[in-house]
Design a protein around this motif. Structure first.
Motif, PDB file in Angstrom:
ATOM      1  N   VAL A  89       0.855  -1.194   0.000  1.00  0.00           N
ATOM      2  CA  VAL A  89       0.000   0.000   0.000  1.00  0.00           C
ATOM      3  C   VAL A  89       0.890   1.243   0.000  1.00  0.00           C
ATOM      4  N   PRO A  90       0.822   2.060  -1.043  1.00  0.00           N
ATOM      5  CA  PRO A  90       1.754   3.187  -1.159  1.00  0.00           C
ATOM      6  C   PRO A  90       1.430   4.363  -0.245  1.00  0.00           C
ATOM      7  N   MET A  91       2.462   5.126   0.002  1.00  0.00           N
ATOM      8  CA  MET A  91       2.348   6.480   0.511  1.00  0.00           C
ATOM      9  C   MET A  91       2.779   7.405  -0.616  1.00  0.00           C
ATOM     10  N   VAL A  92       2.267   8.616  -0.600  1.00  0.00           N
ATOM     11  CA  VAL A  92       2.562   9.576  -1.666  1.00  0.00           C
ATOM     12  C   VAL A  92       3.327  10.757  -1.085  1.00  0.00           C
ATOM     13  N   ALA A  93       4.448  11.091  -1.721  1.00  0.00           N
ATOM     14  CA  ALA A  93       5.279  12.193  -1.225  1.00  0.00           C
ATOM     15  C   ALA A  93       4.604  13.534  -1.476  1.00  0.00           C
ATOM     16  N   PRO A  94       4.723  14.456  -0.536  1.00  0.00           N
ATOM     17  CA  PRO A  94       4.207  15.808  -0.765  1.00  0.00           C
ATOM     18  C   PRO A  94       5.110  16.550  -1.754  1.00  0.00           C
ATOM     19  N   GLY A  95       4.611  17.641  -2.283  1.00  0.00           N
ATOM     20  CA  GLY A  95       5.378  18.376  -3.267  1.00  0.00           C
ATOM     21  C   GLY A  95       6.449  19.279  -2.697  1.00  0.00           C
ATOM     22  N   ASN A  96       6.448  19.479  -1.376  1.00  0.00           N
ATOM     23  CA  ASN A  96       7.375  20.469  -0.803  1.00  0.00           C
ATOM     24  C   ASN A  96       8.829  20.013  -0.772  1.00  0.00           C
ATOM     25  N   TYR A  97       9.083  18.717  -1.068  1.00  0.00           N
ATOM     26  CA  TYR A  97      10.462  18.252  -1.161  1.00  0.00           C
ATOM     27  C   TYR A  97      11.042  18.458  -2.553  1.00  0.00           C
ATOM     28  N   GLY A  98      10.217  18.916  -3.481  1.00  0.00           N
ATOM     29  CA  GLY A  98      10.677  19.131  -4.843  1.00  0.00           C
ATOM     30  C   GLY A  98      10.244  17.998  -5.755  1.00  0.00           C
ATOM     31  N   PRO A  99      10.160  18.264  -7.064  1.00  0.00           N
ATOM     32  CA  PRO A  99       9.652  17.268  -8.015  1.00  0.00           C
ATOM     33  C   PRO A  99      10.532  16.032  -8.144  1.00  0.00           C
ATOM     34  N   GLU A 100      11.839  16.190  -8.020  1.00  0.00           N
ATOM     35  CA  GLU A 100      12.721  15.034  -8.159  1.00  0.00           C
ATOM     36  C   GLU A 100      12.526  14.054  -7.000  1.00  0.00           C
ATOM     37  N   TYR A 101      12.461  14.602  -5.799  1.00  0.00           N
ATOM     38  CA  TYR A 101      12.234  13.749  -4.623  1.00  0.00           C
ATOM     39  C   TYR A 101      10.891  13.033  -4.759  1.00  0.00           C
ATOM     40  N   LYS A 102       9.865  13.775  -5.109  1.00  0.00           N
ATOM     41  CA  LYS A 102       8.521  13.200  -5.218  1.00  0.00           C
ATOM     42  C   LYS A 102       8.488  12.091  -6.265  1.00  0.00           C
ATOM     43  N   ALA A 103       9.076  12.345  -7.420  1.00  0.00           N
ATOM     44  CA  ALA A 103       9.071  11.339  -8.481  1.00  0.00           C
ATOM     45  C   ALA A 103       9.807  10.081  -8.040  1.00  0.00           C
ATOM     46  N   ALA A 104      10.952  10.270  -7.369  1.00  0.00           N
ATOM     47  CA  ALA A 104      11.740   9.119  -6.928  1.00  0.00           C
ATOM     48  C   ALA A 104      11.006   8.316  -5.862  1.00  0.00           C
ATOM     49  N   PHE A 105      10.375   9.017  -4.920  1.00  0.00           N
ATOM     50  CA  PHE A 105       9.676   8.309  -3.843  1.00  0.00           C
ATOM     51  C   PHE A 105       8.415   7.621  -4.359  1.00  0.00           C
ATOM     52  N   ASP A 106       7.614   8.344  -5.121  1.00  0.00           N
ATOM     53  CA  ASP A 106       6.337   7.782  -5.575  1.00  0.00           C
ATOM     54  C   ASP A 106       6.527   6.566  -6.479  1.00  0.00           C
ATOM     55  N   ALA A 107       7.671   6.479  -7.166  1.00  0.00           N
ATOM     56  CA  ALA A 107       7.917   5.354  -8.071  1.00  0.00           C
ATOM     57  C   ALA A 107       8.259   4.065  -7.341  1.00  0.00           C
ATOM     58  N   ILE A 108       8.625   4.177  -6.070  1.00  0.00           N
ATOM     59  CA  ILE A 108       9.094   3.010  -5.322  1.00  0.00           C
ATOM     60  C   ILE A 108       8.076   1.871  -5.343  1.00  0.00           C
ATOM     61  N   TYR A 109       6.828   2.191  -5.067  1.00  0.00           N
ATOM     62  CA  TYR A 109       5.836   1.153  -4.791  1.00  0.00           C
ATOM     63  C   TYR A 109       5.471   0.344  -6.038  1.00  0.00           C
ATOM     64  N   ALA A 110       5.213   1.036  -7.138  1.00  0.00           N
ATOM     65  CA  ALA A 110       4.886   0.307  -8.366  1.00  0.00           C
ATOM     66  C   ALA A 110       6.067  -0.526  -8.831  1.00  0.00           C
ATOM     67  N   ASP A 111       7.270   0.037  -8.724  1.00  0.00           N
ATOM     68  CA  ASP A 111       8.460  -0.707  -9.150  1.00  0.00           C
ATOM     69  C   ASP A 111       8.634  -1.980  -8.334  1.00  0.00           C
ATOM     70  N   LEU A 112       8.511  -1.861  -7.006  1.00  0.00           N
ATOM     71  CA  LEU A 112       8.736  -3.028  -6.149  1.00  0.00           C
ATOM     72  C   LEU A 112       7.605  -4.044  -6.258  1.00  0.00           C
ATOM     73  N   ALA A 113       6.386  -3.561  -6.410  1.00  0.00           N
ATOM     74  CA  ALA A 113       5.266  -4.500  -6.584  1.00  0.00           C
ATOM     75  C   ALA A 113       5.473  -5.323  -7.842  1.00  0.00           C
ATOM     76  N   SER A 114       5.923  -4.678  -8.914  1.00  0.00           N
ATOM     77  CA  SER A 114       6.184  -5.396 -10.154  1.00  0.00           C
ATOM     78  C   SER A 114       7.341  -6.372  -9.995  1.00  0.00           C
ATOM     79  N   ALA A 115       8.400  -5.936  -9.338  1.00  0.00           N
ATOM     80  CA  ALA A 115       9.586  -6.781  -9.191  1.00  0.00           C
ATOM     81  C   ALA A 115       9.322  -8.014  -8.336  1.00  0.00           C
ATOM     82  N   HIS A 116       8.433  -7.873  -7.337  1.00  0.00           N
ATOM     83  CA  HIS A 116       8.199  -8.973  -6.392  1.00  0.00           C
ATOM     84  C   HIS A 116       6.867  -9.687  -6.625  1.00  0.00           C
TER      85      HIS A 116
END
Length: 210
Positions: A126-153
């Motif tokens: 179950v994902p968590m979603v990063a807020p925008g205040n850390y910047g777009p790069e941080y948000k993109a990197a964090f938000d991608a974690i869950y779909a990537d790992l769900a697919s890998a495992h």
């Protein structure tokens, strides 16, 4: 007469729902039920939803308030009891609150899912979603974690945990009516909305239990 009455009650009572497989809910305060009475938290509300919908399962609350993905990884072997047949993973919120590097959360969640794989346990991530205040790069990197790992495992990818609240048309009203005063944890009503989305995902998870 007393024995007869007890016998009649026994016969008339509806059959109890089978205990079903043990499902470990590994998470932080959102799973543990921070700020709520014992029956209002995520796990007890989800247990009632499953019972009401005829989905036999026994949920185990392995949520610990304040846990980061690293802290949960450190205790995952303890949390996965010998009777566990599946696992729900709801982690990452405290990594976000502390602004920890997304690559650390990714590595920790990857290790947790690897442990579940080793135990042959199906997982609902179950994902968590990063807020925008850390910047777009941080948000993109964090938000991608869950779909990537769900697919890998081969895990089931759920909807982001707080999405049912965030999807409300009036964001300010939702924060007032569905969240606790800290603005971080849902109140009992907010948990109910989350469970309405999470419940069918857990039913899907139960379908993978062998």
């Amino acid at each position: 007469m007393r024995n007869l009455a007890l016998a009649v009650l026994f016969v008339a009572a509806p059959p109890a729902l089978a205990a079903g497989p043990e499902v470990v809910a590994l998470g932080d305060s959102l799973t543990a039920g921070y700020g709520l009475s014992p029956g209002e938290g995520l796990v007890p509300q989800l247990q009632r939803w499953l019972d009401d919908h005829g989905a036999a399962a026994t949920l185990v609350n392995a949520g610990v308030s304040g846990d980061t993905t690293a802290a949960a990884l450190a205790r995952v072997d303890w949390a996965l009891t010998p009777g566990a047949k599946a696992m729900i993973v709801t982690l990452g919120g405290n990594d976000l609150l502390r602004g920890l590097p997304p690559e650390e959360a990714r590595a920790n969640l990857d290790a947790i899912l690897t442990r579940a794989e080793g135990a042959k346990l199906p997982v609902l991530l179950v994902p968590m979603v990063a807020p925008g205040n850390y910047g777009p790069e941080y948000k993109a990197a964090f938000d991608a974690i869950y779909a990537d790992l769900a697919s890998a495992h081969g895990a089931i990818l759920g909807e982001p945990l707080l999405q049912p609240i965030l999807d409300q048309p009036d964001r300010q009203a939702a924060l007032k009516d569905l969240m606790q005063p800290d603005g971080i944890h849902p109140n009992a009503k907010g948990v109910g909305l989350i469970v309405d989305v999470l419940g069918p995902e857990v039913v899907q998870l139960l379908g993978r239990v062998k």
